[in-house]
Enzyme design. Structure first.
Site, PDB file in Angstrom:
ATOM      1  N   TRP A  54      31.629  17.823  17.136  1.00 35.84           N
ATOM      2  CA  TRP A  54      31.416  16.365  16.714  1.00 35.84           C
ATOM      3  C   TRP A  54      30.121  16.080  16.939  1.00 35.84           C
ATOM      4  O   TRP A  54      29.817  14.801  16.572  1.00 35.84           O
ATOM      5  CB  TRP A  54      32.713  15.413  17.058  1.00 35.84           C
ATOM      6  CG  TRP A  54      33.919  15.644  16.339  1.00 35.84           C
ATOM      7  CD1 TRP A  54      34.435  14.974  15.121  1.00 35.84           C
ATOM      8  CD2 TRP A  54      35.028  16.415  16.812  1.00 35.84           C
ATOM      9  NE1 TRP A  54      35.895  15.428  15.015  1.00 35.84           N
ATOM     10  CE2 TRP A  54      35.967  16.180  15.961  1.00 35.84           C
ATOM     11  CE3 TRP A  54      35.098  17.131  18.082  1.00 35.84           C
ATOM     12  CZ2 TRP A  54      37.272  16.904  16.006  1.00 35.84           C
ATOM     13  CZ3 TRP A  54      36.255  17.833  18.100  1.00 35.84           C
ATOM     14  CH2 TRP A  54      37.483  17.773  17.167  1.00 35.84           C
ATOM     15  N   ASN A 213      49.299   2.306  12.613  1.00 31.40           N
ATOM     16  CA  ASN A 213      49.769   1.088  12.596  1.00 31.40           C
ATOM     17  C   ASN A 213      48.819   0.092  13.670  1.00 31.40           C
ATOM     18  O   ASN A 213      49.438  -0.989  14.001  1.00 31.40           O
ATOM     19  CB  ASN A 213      51.211   0.873  12.899  1.00 31.40           C
ATOM     20  CG  ASN A 213      51.847  -0.005  12.021  1.00 31.40           C
ATOM     21  OD1 ASN A 213      51.228  -0.788  11.435  1.00 31.40           O
ATOM     22  ND2 ASN A 213      53.141  -0.378  12.149  1.00 31.40           N
ATOM     23  N   TYR A 356      32.260  10.185  10.733  1.00 28.50           N
ATOM     24  CA  TYR A 356      33.604   9.825  10.279  1.00 28.50           C
ATOM     25  C   TYR A 356      34.656   9.426  11.258  1.00 28.50           C
ATOM     26  O   TYR A 356      35.768   9.035  11.050  1.00 28.50           O
ATOM     27  CB  TYR A 356      34.358  11.102   9.221  1.00 28.50           C
ATOM     28  CG  TYR A 356      35.011  12.076  10.356  1.00 28.50           C
ATOM     29  CD1 TYR A 356      36.273  12.063  10.092  1.00 28.50           C
ATOM     30  CD2 TYR A 356      34.398  13.161  10.794  1.00 28.50           C
ATOM     31  CE1 TYR A 356      36.991  12.960  10.697  1.00 28.50           C
ATOM     32  CE2 TYR A 356      34.964  14.073  11.382  1.00 28.50           C
ATOM     33  CZ  TYR A 356      36.473  14.113  11.596  1.00 28.50           C
ATOM     34  OH  TYR A 356      37.220  14.942  12.123  1.00 28.50           O
TER      35      TYR A 356
END
Length: 524
Positions: A54, A213, A356
């Site tokens: 990344w 959530n 991202y």
């Protein structure tokens, strides 16, 4: 593929430790899926397939956006005596894992979760920090990814309940994010357990529950180092959880399988139920019923002046048109006061490039303006982000974070609003003008227009497609002058009949891996 996938199992640390025990356990999809989630990634000392990266530096391999299919990756791993392939990110890990699991007989599908939380401290809360200039001062251990991709595998879970309540789809994640039982793997986590908040069940249910959530809390870090909670958002994490529909390329929304309707009493009850099941030492206070900023962002802080509530400020970001990489980005910041008096505001607007995974990549621009906001009137700040300002940061990024730190100079009240801008790739097209037949030459045309005032260098075009091309074919192209059109005429020879997908990948120094595809019906 059979040889490759069996080799993958034989190189697992469990097989190396006790081959007989490992082989005897391969009838159990729960066991096999945990082995595969660990083996698709190369972390620590295992012989995994893909090395994650990344950093943005991919000089020792291919960027994750390069890959168009799992077989090329698996074949390279196998042919190189199981040396890790460079490089992968979440969607690549998921694609490879889905292929391996399907070959081993476990039904699977790839799932994408938008606004996906990475809860590093297992408290179901994602903390985001801003400085007084509106800049994110440092990466947080917690983050919200623009999207995250995993795999669902279908299997029974008799280890959790005899009545079958946790059977069915299970989340399996090969991306090396957090360790599970000492190694980088995740799942199988029953989707039914995630829906009901049963975070005490195996495997890794709390982590996946947070991904879909978690609550978001935004903090302001003042110059003296103190923190002030600006707002709490219970709704934005876990959006449009999607998979490919059966028999078509349509998106199928499966959000309701993971959680109850956002903002409903049932959804909040499940969240509190899950929070209570976690270790109390890891909990922090969260606001249970914050307002989701969609599309309005409202300051959550409640203050009073002379016994009356301070009038709130309503903030809205409005895009003039869909932003496209290579073009200037234009967006309006619109303010409206709910009070009856004029207000003098200082507005600090900051734009940052974002990966991202939700981490800052670089500061693109910053401006401070001071204006008077009249009651009942909209105050609009036009914001223009030139391509030349963002181009060096956005080669490997698609997203900008734009934030506005607004100070009411009369009351010193501070408001924060932020929005994500996702840049679309410039268009590329494939044209097939004739009927396709097996073992007959088929002509195709790939077209791309250089949208910027700079010459595109290092241009390549890669074609792939099962049944159409035996292996990936990469063509080096000439430099593409500003605002000129690239038309590449190529010939392929289909070797299998039926509905086939041809994929084209255009890559250059300014735009990485712009892809398109088309369906070709090949007649015998």
């Amino acid at each position: 593929m059979v040889k490759i996938c069996l080799k993958l199992l034989d190189l697992s640390r469990k097989h190396k430790r006790d081959p007989a025990d490992d082989v005897s356990a391969r009838c159990n999809p729960i066991y096999v899926s945990r082995v595969i989630t660990n083996m698709v990634n190369k972390e620590e000392i295992n012989d995994g397939v893909l090395r994650g990266n990344w950093s943005g530096d991919f000089k020792y391999g291919f960027p994750p956006t390069h890959w168009s299919g799992s077989y090329a990756i698996l074949k390279q791993w196998y042919a190189s005596f199981c040396k890790a392939v460079n490089y992968g990110q979440c969607w690549v890990f998921a694609g490879v894992m889905c292929s391996v699991m399907r070959l081993l007989g476990i039904p699977c599908r790839v799932v994408t979760n938008f606004e996906s939380a990475h809860d590093s401290d297992a408290n179901l809360t994602i903390d985001t920090y801003y400085g007084e200039s509106g800049v994110r001062p440092k990466p947080s251990n917690d983050s919200v990814w623009n999207f995250h991709v995993w795999v669902e595998g279908w299997m029974r879970r008799p280890d959790l309940a005899e009545d079958g309540r946790y059977d069915g789809w299970q989340v399996l994640d090969g991306t090396p994010q957090e360790k599970s039982e000492g190694v980088f793997c995740c799942g199988p986590a029953p989707v039914a357990a995630i829906l009901n908040g049963d975070v005490d069940l195996r495997y890794d249910v709390p982590f996946v529950f947070a991904e879909v959530n978690a609550d978001r809390v935004t903090w302001l870090i003042k110059r003296d180092g103190s923190k002030v909670q600006m707002k709490s958002d219970t709704r934005s994490v876990g959006q449009h959880i999607s998979t490919k529909a059966v028999g078509s390329n349509q998106r199928m929304d499966i959000t309701s399988a993971y959680k109850h309707t956002e903002g409903s009493v049932r959804e909040r009850d499940i969240f509190k139920y899950a929070l209570n099941k976690l270790d109390s030492d890891s909990r922090i206070a969260v606001c249970p019923m914050a307002v989701k900023p969609e599309p309005l962002v409202i300051n959550d802080t409640t203050n009073t002046e002379n016994g009356h509530p301070t009038p709130q400020l309503v903030v809205k970001f409005k895009e003039e048109s869909a932003p496209v990489k290579g073009q200037d980005v234009k967006i309006d910041l619109v303010l409206r006061s709910e009070g009856s008096a004029a207000r003098t505001l200082s507005v600090n607007i900051n734009v940052q490039a974002m990966t991202y995974t939700g981490q800052p990549k670089g500061n693109i621009q910053n401006e401070v303006v001071q204006k008077q906001l009249l009651p009942g009137k909209d105050l609009t700040f036009p914001i223009q982000i030139p391509y030349l300002s963002y181009s060096k940061y956005m080669v490997d990024c698609q997203t900008m974070n734009i934030s506005a730190m607004i100070t009411d100079l009369q009351s010193d009240e501070i408001y924060l609003a932020s929005d994500r801008i996702v840049l679309k790739d410039p268009p590329i097209s494939i044209t097939v003008s004739e009927e396709a037949r097996v073992n007959q030459i088929l002509s195709i045309l790939v077209t791309f227009i250089n949208p910027i005032s700079e010459t595109l260098t290092g241009c390549t075009l890669t074609l792939s497609g099962t049944g159409l091309i035996d292996w990936e074919q990469t063509f080096k192209l000439e430099d593409l002058m500003p605002n000129k059109t690239m038309c590449v005429k190529l010939s392929i020879v289909p070797y299998k009949s039926g509905e086939r997908t041809l994929l084209a990948d255009f890559d250059c120094a300014a735009f990485r891996d712009i892809k398109t595809s088309c369906i070709i019906n090949v007649r015998p």
